[in-house]
Design a protein around this motif. Sequence first.
Motif: not given
Lengths: 112, 113
Positions: B89-105
């Motif tokens: 199970y991976l969590c990810a985050s991005s600066q905002d929605k769309g066109w943004r890199e998702q950083f994975f845990g």
Amino acid sequence: GENVEQHPSTLSVQEGDSAVIKCTYSDSASNYFPWYKQELGKRPQLIIDIRSNVGEKKDQRIAVTLNKTAKHFSLHITETQPEDSAVYFCAASRGNTDKLIFGTGTRLQVFP
Amino acid sequence: DTEVTQTPKHLVMGMTNKKSLKCEQHMGHRAMYWYKQKAKKPPELMFVYSYEKLSINESVPSRFSPECPNSSLLNLHLHALQPEDSALYLCASSQDKGWREQFFGPGTRLTVL
């Protein structure tokens, strides 16, 4: 909904050779195309991405090309090294959504 | 801090247990994600939170319950899971929605017995 196909599923190359991975997408509204590298037991990491307003982007040994008309994009790795060995995932999304649709992955093996 | 962290790294649980997965980021990102990844498969989106509100639920069974207590934290509560729920199970985050890199845990490796 969006579907992303990725080929080949496995790719073996000799160190120093080039590697090319290809993806096609179905949703013509997709406009953001990232590529992730996932080493065994590790998290996916973004290696390069391209937006639909450009046709090519390069970062050292890695380049991505996008053909919007044909709805396909490709990852090119030149002068491959053993540390390039990993699974590579392409993905596509519409810029106004949070949803990334991933391709099925390509296992790249670079032999010394 | 430019990392997404997840705890625990590994979790083994029975089908009657209740457990929670935790994810944290301190990059000021406003979108956070849960993905499920089976062996040799791509990550499969489960949930998206945008500005602490659930924006996407990919028809995930109710035995998975997400929670976003604040903009830095994301939880996934697990109850009455099945063996086929075993996965990374991976969590990810991005600066905002769309066109943004998702950083994975780094993920939580879950095994359901």
